[in-house]
Design a protein around this motif. Structure first.
Motif, short mmCIF file in Angstrom:
data_model
loop_
_atom_site.label_atom_id
_atom_site.label_comp_id
_atom_site.label_asym_id
_atom_site.label_seq_id
_atom_site.Cartn_x
_atom_site.Cartn_y
_atom_site.Cartn_z
N PRO A 10 -42.72 0.88 2.53
CA PRO A 10 -42.37 0.02 1.38
C PRO A 10 -41.42 0.73 0.43
O PRO A 10 -40.51 0.13 -0.12
CB PRO A 10 -43.72 -0.23 0.69
CG PRO A 10 -44.75 0.07 1.71
CD PRO A 10 -44.17 1.09 2.64
N TRP A 11 -41.63 2.03 0.30
CA TRP A 11 -40.77 2.81 -0.58
C TRP A 11 -39.32 2.73 -0.12
O TRP A 11 -38.39 2.50 -0.89
CB TRP A 11 -41.26 4.26 -0.56
CG TRP A 11 -40.36 5.18 -1.28
CD1 TRP A 11 -40.36 5.43 -2.63
CD2 TRP A 11 -39.30 5.95 -0.72
NE1 TRP A 11 -39.35 6.30 -2.93
CE2 TRP A 11 -38.69 6.64 -1.78
CE3 TRP A 11 -38.81 6.11 0.58
CZ2 TRP A 11 -37.61 7.50 -1.59
CZ3 TRP A 11 -37.73 6.96 0.79
CH2 TRP A 11 -37.14 7.64 -0.29
N LYS A 12 -39.12 2.87 1.18
CA LYS A 12 -37.78 2.83 1.75
C LYS A 12 -37.13 1.46 1.54
O LYS A 12 -35.96 1.35 1.14
CB LYS A 12 -37.86 3.15 3.25
CG LYS A 12 -36.55 3.09 3.99
CD LYS A 12 -35.67 4.26 3.60
CE LYS A 12 -34.29 4.14 4.22
NZ LYS A 12 -33.35 5.12 3.65
N ILE A 13 -37.91 0.42 1.80
CA ILE A 13 -37.39 -0.95 1.66
C ILE A 13 -37.01 -1.24 0.21
O ILE A 13 -35.95 -1.78 -0.09
CB ILE A 13 -38.45 -1.97 2.16
CG1 ILE A 13 -38.75 -1.75 3.63
CG2 ILE A 13 -38.00 -3.40 1.90
CD1 ILE A 13 -37.55 -1.87 4.56
N ARG A 14 -37.88 -0.81 -0.69
CA ARG A 14 -37.61 -1.00 -2.12
C ARG A 14 -36.28 -0.34 -2.48
O ARG A 14 -35.44 -0.92 -3.16
CB ARG A 14 -38.76 -0.34 -2.90
CG ARG A 14 -39.04 -0.97 -4.25
CD ARG A 14 -40.25 -0.30 -4.90
NE ARG A 14 -41.53 -0.79 -4.42
CZ ARG A 14 -42.52 -0.03 -3.94
NH1 ARG A 14 -42.38 1.28 -3.86
NH2 ARG A 14 -43.65 -0.57 -3.53
N GLU A 15 -36.11 0.86 -2.00
CA GLU A 15 -34.89 1.61 -2.32
C GLU A 15 -33.64 0.91 -1.78
O GLU A 15 -32.63 0.77 -2.46
CB GLU A 15 -35.01 3.02 -1.74
CG GLU A 15 -33.87 3.92 -2.11
CD GLU A 15 -33.45 4.84 -0.98
OE1 GLU A 15 -33.44 6.05 -1.17
OE2 GLU A 15 -33.12 4.33 0.13
N ILE A 16 -33.73 0.44 -0.54
CA ILE A 16 -32.55 -0.19 0.06
C ILE A 16 -32.17 -1.48 -0.68
O ILE A 16 -31.01 -1.73 -0.97
CB ILE A 16 -32.78 -0.53 1.55
CG1 ILE A 16 -33.14 0.73 2.34
CG2 ILE A 16 -31.54 -1.15 2.16
CD1 ILE A 16 -33.40 0.46 3.81
N VAL A 17 -33.19 -2.25 -1.01
CA VAL A 17 -32.90 -3.52 -1.71
C VAL A 17 -32.27 -3.24 -3.07
O VAL A 17 -31.28 -3.85 -3.46
CB VAL A 17 -34.18 -4.36 -1.88
CG1 VAL A 17 -33.92 -5.55 -2.81
CG2 VAL A 17 -34.67 -4.84 -0.52
N LYS A 18 -32.83 -2.28 -3.77
CA LYS A 18 -32.32 -1.92 -5.09
C LYS A 18 -30.85 -1.49 -4.96
O LYS A 18 -30.00 -1.87 -5.75
CB LYS A 18 -33.18 -0.76 -5.60
CG LYS A 18 -33.34 -0.62 -7.09
CD LYS A 18 -33.96 -1.80 -7.76
CE LYS A 18 -33.56 -1.81 -9.24
NZ LYS A 18 -33.70 -3.13 -9.84
N ARG A 19 -30.58 -0.70 -3.96
CA ARG A 19 -29.24 -0.14 -3.82
C ARG A 19 -28.22 -1.20 -3.40
O ARG A 19 -27.13 -1.26 -3.91
CB ARG A 19 -29.27 1.00 -2.79
CG ARG A 19 -27.92 1.42 -2.23
CD ARG A 19 -27.63 2.88 -2.39
NE ARG A 19 -28.78 3.69 -1.98
CZ ARG A 19 -28.91 4.21 -0.76
NH1 ARG A 19 -27.97 4.02 0.14
NH2 ARG A 19 -29.96 4.91 -0.45
N TYR A 20 -28.59 -2.06 -2.46
CA TYR A 20 -27.57 -2.93 -1.87
C TYR A 20 -27.65 -4.39 -2.32
O TYR A 20 -26.69 -5.13 -2.15
CB TYR A 20 -27.67 -2.91 -0.34
CG TYR A 20 -27.34 -1.58 0.27
CD1 TYR A 20 -26.04 -1.10 0.22
CD2 TYR A 20 -28.31 -0.82 0.89
CE1 TYR A 20 -25.72 0.13 0.77
CE2 TYR A 20 -28.00 0.41 1.46
CZ TYR A 20 -26.70 0.88 1.39
OH TYR A 20 -26.39 2.09 1.94
#
Ligand code: ADP
Length: 632
Positions: free
Chosen positions: A194-204
């Motif tokens: 979930p941490w990874k997904i959160r980061e990707i969404v925030k970034r892109y």
């Protein structure tokens, strides 16, 4: 209906292979692509419902949902948007419609190294297929709004995919990625985190205007876990400059343009007053493959008060700025506005004027501040921008001010017209140019000889559009634009060399030959005269000052227009031994049949020297071969 198996189209298969073998090193972007598609699907449903409120679709809670299943190692991207019908899935997902794809794939195969391949892939929105960078199987379940049955599509990214009708599909589309096995070496790319997904969404995808929710995995406890919204949903164009990072702007650009690379320039514009709007425009760093094709989709996205209205809104920018991407958000337009209305709307026309001026002034700014970036801009978009010289007289000066051209002054540095004028010699009144297919062919053209000798700078114009705008524009700051291959060029007047007396004497001496040759070449030539522009070659052909050049004639014909072939002028170099010899022979012999052939050959040579074609190549070859034979 049973499950049916289909083959991917050849191009689609090639693209999938590229995804599976992952030429692209940043795999995270697959999520951006899927979220981007989901967001588009929500926009489309909202609009369709607005136009037709009898449409059987629920628009009360449009959103995107991300579901992780750690045990099954799947990640699902779900939207409750427009969905696709059975046929649409086959068409949209099984084939690649974009015409540039074939040429893209060819370039890709020819790219020598991985970096080159990555650069190329970056030019190309591979969209949905990017899921295969991280998954070894993808399942898509979708139901078109208004339809009762859904469709399931599955593929392992190899040669085939399957389609099957399903009864109980929810509205919209869900894409389930069966992730490749975890790489213990590389925890960074665990897409079940979930941490990874959160980061990707925030970034892109932070700016996506629909909520992107993540549903946590059901825990051991009794509580149904709360879904968490990952993005801020703030429209970037409505936020102040300080609040938004360059990276955020760039991600929006990628979402809009389907380009995977950063833009060259971001342009912001806020218009206040009676007709309020905000614009966020982007100049790409690379011209798309299909910029010059008829079906190139131009225009920016139109929003009304943060609500997406349409893609590719052409009315907001003129065709010569068709490479510009972006968003325009207007406060006072109807949500129901159509393309036809936009074309006629007075406010929209005012917006177009303002946006056009803003883009041109930004290019001017780039030019003054950053020579390298300007060079990139002009290389990629100069040809398109020059179309504006023909169509937009209001901004002609602004376009000329940012234009640059290859020149005899420098091998590799182009020049602006301003710089050209600053370098003009004493007594030089006009700006000289030559048009043709390539620098090499025109630089060595006989028309250039006297200019080269006297060190007079000539602009080397090699784009097809150059043939046209130079005539339309005519002058720059009071200086005429003059073709070195048209009309009479009197460089002698600018000082020195041949005294008038000598010239007259020569004219007298050659009068007989000139008149006789004119008759011989009557089909193609309307005048034969002595030249002031030749120093090395024996002859050249030039166009009359107001006639179309041969290249322009060809262009019109290619567009299906009938144009009469203009007769041209043959100029002879009176100081050339060959021409002197001809004159001698003319005066001395009564039988002029051999001489007639020579005249014909001389004319054809002149045509060849400017890059033209002999009218009758076979005959030309025969005449030359005969003469060669006689010299052996
Ligand atoms: P692109 O998005 O660049 O057009 P894609 O391969 O990502 O290319 O998608 C192809 C087409 O499939 C889209 O243009 C759209 O019509 C359709 N599509 C993809 N994802 C969805 C979705 N989630 N909902 C509805 N249609 C979709």
């Amino acid at each position: 209906m049973p499950t049916e198996t289909f083959e991917f189209q050849v191009e689609a298969r090639q693209l999938l292979q590229l995804m599976i073998h992952s030429v692209y090193s940043n795999k995270d972007v697959f999520l951006r692509e899927l979220v981007s598609n989901a967001s588009d699907a929500l926009d489309k449903l909202r609009l369709e419902k607005l136009r037709d409120d009898t449409l059987d679709a629920d628009v009360s809670d449009l959103h995107i949902e991300l579901d992780i299943d750690k045990d099954a190692r799947t990640l699902t991207v779900r939207d409750n948007g427009i969905g696709m019908s059975y046929d649409e899935v086959g068409q949209l997902i099984g084939t690649i419609a974009n015409s540039g794809t074939a040429s893209f794939l060819k370039e890709l195969r020819e790219a020598k190294d991985a970096a080159g391949a990555e650069g190329l892939i970056g030019q190309f929105g591979v969209g949905f297929y990017s899921g295969f960078m991280v998954a070894d199987e993808v399942t898509l379940v979708t139901r078109r709004a208004g339809e009762s049955k859904g469709t399931r599509w599955t593929s392992r990214g190899e040669a085939t995919y399957t389609l099957e009708t399903v009864d109980d599909a929810p509205q919209g589309t869900s894409v389930t990625l069966h992730l490749k096995p975890a790489d213990p070496e590389n925890q960074l790319h665990d897409y079940t985190s979930p941490w990874k997904i959160r980061e990707i969404v925030k970034r892109y995808s932070d700016f996506i205007t629909w909520p992107i929710r993540m549903v946590p995995e059901t825990g051991e406890g009794d509580f149904a876990p709360e879904a968490e919204t990952l993005n801020s949903m703030k429209a970037l164009w409505a936020r102040s400059r300080e609040e938004v990072s360059d990276d955020e702007y760039h991600e929006l650009y990628k979402h809009i343009s389907h380009d995977w690379r950063d833009p060259l320039e971001t342009i912001r514009l806020q218009a206040e007053g009676t007709f309020e709007y905000q614009a966020l425009l982007f100049v790409p760093a690379h011209a798309p493959h299909d910029l010059f094709t008829r079906d190139f989709k131009r225009g920016v996205q139109l929003y009304v008060k943060r609500v997406f209205i349409m893609d590719d809104c052409e009315a907001l920018l003129p065709p010569y700025l068709r490479f510009v991407k972006g968003v325009v958000d207007a406060a006072d337009l109807s949500l129901n506005v159509s393309r036809e209305i936009l074309q006629q709307d007075r406010h929209i026309r005012m917006m177009q004027r303002r946006l056009t001026k803003k883009v041109l002034s930004t290019v001017k700014e780039i030019m003054t501040k950053d020579a390298d970036r300007y060079a990139t801009f002009w290389r990629e978009f100069g040809t398109v921008l020059k179309e504006g010289l023909l169509t937009d007289s209001e901004n002609r000066d602004a376009i000329l001010a940012v234009a640059s051209f290859a020149t005899t002054h420098s091998e590799d540095e182009p020049t602006t017209l301003k710089q050209y004028v600053e370098r003009m010699k004493d007594g030089q009144e006009d700006i000289y140019y030559i048009t043709g297919e390539s620098r090499q062919s025109i630089e060595n053209s006989p028309h250039m000889e006297a200019f080269r000798d006297k060190g007079i700078e000539v602009l080397l114009l090699t784009d097809p559009v150059d043939e046209v705008w130079v005539d339309a524009v005519g002058e720059y700051e009071g200086k005429k634009l003059r073709s070195v291959a048209k009309g009479e060029i009197d460089l002698d007047a600018k000082g020195e060399e041949k005294a008038d007396g000598e010239r007259e004497k020569q004219t007298e001496e050659y009068a007989g030959l000139l008149g006789w040759m004119r008759e011989q070449l009557d089909e193609d030539i309307k005048e034969v005269r002595l030249s002031t522009r030749l120093t090395v070659s024996p002859a050249c052909v030039v166009s009359d000052a107001h006639d179309l050049t041969p290249a322009l004639e060809n262009m019109y014909r290619a567009m299906g227009q009938e144009v009469p072939r203009a007769k041209r002028i043959l100029e002879l170099n009176p100081d050339h031994l060959l021409v002197k010899g001809l004159n001698q022979a003319y005066k001395e012999s009564a039988d002029r049949s051999g001489l007639a052939e020579s005249a014909e050959l001389l004319h054809t040579l002149a045509v060849l020297a400017e890059g033209g074609q002999p009218k009758d190549p076979a005959r030309f070859v025969k005449l030359v071969a005969d003469r060669l034979e006689r010299t052996l």
